[in-house]
Design a protein around this motif. Structure first.
Motif, PDB file in Angstrom:
ATOM      1  N   THR A 127       0.967  -0.873   0.230  1.00 24.40           N
ATOM      2  CA  THR A 127       0.175  -0.066  -0.314  1.00 24.40           C
ATOM      3  C   THR A 127       1.098   1.373  -0.049  1.00 24.40           C
ATOM      4  O   THR A 127       0.214   2.341  -0.147  1.00 24.40           O
ATOM      5  CB  THR A 127      -0.473  -0.214   0.892  1.00 24.40           C
ATOM      6  N   ASN A 128       2.384   1.226   0.917  1.00 29.64           N
ATOM      7  CA  ASN A 128       3.081   2.624   0.668  1.00 29.64           C
ATOM      8  C   ASN A 128       4.467   1.899   0.434  1.00 29.64           C
ATOM      9  O   ASN A 128       5.299   2.523   1.772  1.00 29.64           O
ATOM     10  CB  ASN A 128       2.925   3.255   2.424  1.00 29.64           C
ATOM     11  N   PRO A 129       4.912   2.069  -1.179  1.00 32.06           N
ATOM     12  CA  PRO A 129       5.850   1.792  -1.142  1.00 32.06           C
ATOM     13  C   PRO A 129       7.078   2.405  -0.667  1.00 32.06           C
ATOM     14  O   PRO A 129       8.412   2.032   0.072  1.00 32.06           O
ATOM     15  CB  PRO A 129       6.232   0.737  -2.534  1.00 32.06           C
ATOM     16  N   VAL A 130       6.717   3.417  -0.865  1.00 33.80           N
ATOM     17  CA  VAL A 130       7.809   5.184  -0.806  1.00 33.80           C
ATOM     18  C   VAL A 130       8.288   4.376   0.470  1.00 33.80           C
ATOM     19  O   VAL A 130       9.310   5.010   1.064  1.00 33.80           O
ATOM     20  CB  VAL A 130       7.244   6.573  -1.517  1.00 33.80           C
ATOM     21  N   ALA A 131       7.078   4.939   1.523  1.00 29.73           N
ATOM     22  CA  ALA A 131       7.653   4.834   3.055  1.00 29.73           C
ATOM     23  C   ALA A 131       7.861   3.238   3.393  1.00 29.73           C
ATOM     24  O   ALA A 131       8.502   3.856   4.643  1.00 29.73           O
ATOM     25  CB  ALA A 131       5.896   4.942   3.836  1.00 29.73           C
ATOM     26  N   THR A 132       7.442   2.644   2.696  1.00 25.61           N
ATOM     27  CA  THR A 132       8.183   1.390   4.262  1.00 25.61           C
ATOM     28  C   THR A 132       9.339   0.714   3.822  1.00 25.61           C
ATOM     29  O   THR A 132      10.352   0.256   4.327  1.00 25.61           O
ATOM     30  CB  THR A 132       7.735  -0.216   2.913  1.00 25.61           C
ATOM     31  N   VAL A 133      10.170   1.326   1.839  1.00 28.96           N
ATOM     32  CA  VAL A 133      11.558   1.361   1.524  1.00 28.96           C
ATOM     33  C   VAL A 133      12.184   2.438   1.886  1.00 28.96           C
ATOM     34  O   VAL A 133      13.247   1.805   2.757  1.00 28.96           O
ATOM     35  CB  VAL A 133      11.443   1.287   0.398  1.00 28.96           C
ATOM     36  N   THR A 134      11.689   4.081   2.475  1.00 29.73           N
ATOM     37  CA  THR A 134      12.814   4.739   3.385  1.00 29.73           C
ATOM     38  C   THR A 134      12.901   4.182   4.671  1.00 29.73           C
ATOM     39  O   THR A 134      14.057   3.808   4.946  1.00 29.73           O
ATOM     40  CB  THR A 134      11.971   5.784   3.425  1.00 29.73           C
ATOM     41  N   TRP A 135      11.463   3.836   5.651  1.00 32.52           N
ATOM     42  CA  TRP A 135      11.468   3.227   7.354  1.00 32.52           C
ATOM     43  C   TRP A 135      12.892   1.782   6.863  1.00 32.52           C
ATOM     44  O   TRP A 135      13.440   2.100   7.722  1.00 32.52           O
ATOM     45  CB  TRP A 135      10.458   2.881   7.175  1.00 32.52           C
ATOM     46  N   TRP A 136      12.377   1.239   6.195  1.00 31.05           N
ATOM     47  CA  TRP A 136      13.294  -0.234   6.433  1.00 31.05           C
ATOM     48  C   TRP A 136      14.865   0.366   6.127  1.00 31.05           C
ATOM     49  O   TRP A 136      14.968  -0.397   6.866  1.00 31.05           O
ATOM     50  CB  TRP A 136      12.553  -1.081   4.928  1.00 31.05           C
ATOM     51  N   GLU A 137      14.789   1.253   5.019  1.00 30.55           N
ATOM     52  CA  GLU A 137      16.322   1.473   5.013  1.00 30.55           C
ATOM     53  C   GLU A 137      16.853   2.306   6.386  1.00 30.55           C
ATOM     54  O   GLU A 137      18.412   2.045   6.645  1.00 30.55           O
ATOM     55  CB  GLU A 137      16.606   2.488   3.882  1.00 30.55           C
ATOM     56  N   ASP A 138      16.140   3.295   6.188  1.00 28.46           N
ATOM     57  CA  ASP A 138      16.306   4.280   7.374  1.00 28.46           C
ATOM     58  C   ASP A 138      16.825   3.456   9.163  1.00 28.46           C
ATOM     59  O   ASP A 138      17.503   4.161   9.988  1.00 28.46           O
ATOM     60  CB  ASP A 138      15.727   5.406   7.490  1.00 28.46           C
ATOM     61  N   GLU A 139      15.449   2.229   9.228  1.00 30.54           N
ATOM     62  CA  GLU A 139      15.321   2.137  10.332  1.00 30.54           C
ATOM     63  C   GLU A 139      15.300   0.614  10.959  1.00 30.54           C
ATOM     64  O   GLU A 139      16.851   0.122  11.752  1.00 30.54           O
ATOM     65  CB  GLU A 139      14.120   2.521  11.364  1.00 30.54           C
ATOM     66  N   TYR A 140      15.007  -0.806  10.295  1.00 27.70           N
ATOM     67  CA  TYR A 140      15.174  -1.809   9.698  1.00 27.70           C
ATOM     68  C   TYR A 140      16.815  -2.035   9.717  1.00 27.70           C
ATOM     69  O   TYR A 140      17.204  -3.179  10.207  1.00 27.70           O
ATOM     70  CB  TYR A 140      13.858  -2.143   9.663  1.00 27.70           C
ATOM     71  N   ALA A 141      16.120  -1.792   8.365  1.00 25.96           N
ATOM     72  CA  ALA A 141      18.055  -2.022   8.384  1.00 25.96           C
ATOM     73  C   ALA A 141      19.293  -2.580   9.286  1.00 25.96           C
ATOM     74  O   ALA A 141      20.454  -3.635   9.787  1.00 25.96           O
ATOM     75  CB  ALA A 141      18.978  -1.534   6.901  1.00 25.96           C
ATOM     76  N   ARG A 142      19.394  -1.311   9.938  1.00 29.38           N
ATOM     77  CA  ARG A 142      20.674  -1.258  10.709  1.00 29.38           C
ATOM     78  C   ARG A 142      20.756  -1.980  12.205  1.00 29.38           C
ATOM     79  O   ARG A 142      21.132  -2.544  12.258  1.00 29.38           O
ATOM     80  CB  ARG A 142      20.836   0.389  11.563  1.00 29.38           C
ATOM     81  N   LYS A 143      19.258  -2.577  12.775  1.00 29.91           N
ATOM     82  CA  LYS A 143      19.238  -3.193  13.416  1.00 29.91           C
ATOM     83  C   LYS A 143      19.090  -4.314  13.471  1.00 29.91           C
ATOM     84  O   LYS A 143      19.487  -5.542  13.833  1.00 29.91           O
ATOM     85  CB  LYS A 143      17.490  -3.216  13.930  1.00 29.91           C
ATOM     86  N   LEU A 144      18.854  -4.909  12.011  1.00 27.13           N
ATOM     87  CA  LEU A 144      18.204  -6.091  11.041  1.00 27.13           C
ATOM     88  C   LEU A 144      19.836  -7.021  11.701  1.00 27.13           C
ATOM     89  O   LEU A 144      19.989  -7.821  11.354  1.00 27.13           O
ATOM     90  CB  LEU A 144      17.617  -6.335  10.489  1.00 27.13           C
ATOM     91  N   LEU A 145      21.064  -5.824  10.595  1.00 28.59           N
ATOM     92  CA  LEU A 145      22.318  -5.959  10.699  1.00 28.59           C
ATOM     93  C   LEU A 145      23.306  -5.790  11.745  1.00 28.59           C
ATOM     94  O   LEU A 145      24.413  -5.775  11.699  1.00 28.59           O
ATOM     95  CB  LEU A 145      22.763  -5.542   9.273  1.00 28.59           C
TER      96      LEU A 145
END
Length: 122
Positions: A25-43
Motif C-alpha cells: 500500500t505504501n512502497p515509498v514509506a516502507t522502503v525509506t523506513w526499512w532502509e533508515d531504521e530497520y536495516a541497521r537493527k537487523l544487521l
C-alpha cells in the motif's frame, strides 16, 4: 550496489504479513523506513556506523519503490526472493490460477537464452 541489502529487504518484508501489506500500500514509506531504521537493527550496526552498503543505490531504491520485479531481477536480486515476495503482493489481483506467476514469467521472458544476471552475494 549491495545485493545483500537488496535481498535482505525482499526476505524480511516477505516473512511478515504486516510488512507485505505495508509495502503493497505504501512502497515509498516502507522502503525509506526499512532502509533508515530497520536495516541497521537487523544487521546489528550501531548508529555511528556509516557505510555505503547500509543504503540502497538510486536504481535499487527506484525498483523497490516502483515494485518493479523485472528491474530488481536485472539488478541481481535473487529470483526466488523476488518471486515469493511479489506473489504475496500481487497474486490476489489475478483471477486465474497461477495468474501472477504466469505474468512474472512473461515479463522476464526476454531473458530466455541470455545469461542470468549475477545474483551471488560475495
Amino acid at each position: 550496489m549491495s545485493k545483500y541489502l537488496l535481498d535482505k529487504f525482499l526476505y524480511t518484508i516477505d516473512r511478515d504479513p504486516e510488512l507485505v501489506e505495508r509495502y503493497r500500500t505504501n512502497p515509498v514509506a516502507t522502503v525509506t523506513w526499512w532502509e533508515d531504521e530497520y536495516a541497521r537493527k537487523l544487521l546489528n550496526c550501531h548508529g555511528g556506523e556509516a557505510t555505503t552498503w547500509l543504503s540502497f543505490e538510486a536504481a535499487e531504491r527506484q525498483a523497490l519503490v516502483n515494485q518493479d520485479y523485472a528491474a530488481l531481477f536485472e539488478l541481481g536480486a535473487h529470483p526466488f526472493l523476488t518471486l515469493t515476495l511479489f506473489i504475496a503482493l500481487f497474486e490476489r489481483d489475478y483471477d486465474e490460477p497461477l495468474g501472477f506467476q504466469l505474468a512474472y514469467a512473461n515479463t522476464l521472458q526476454g531473458w530466455l537464452g541470455r545469461p542470468y544476471p549475477d545474483f551471488s552475494t560475495p
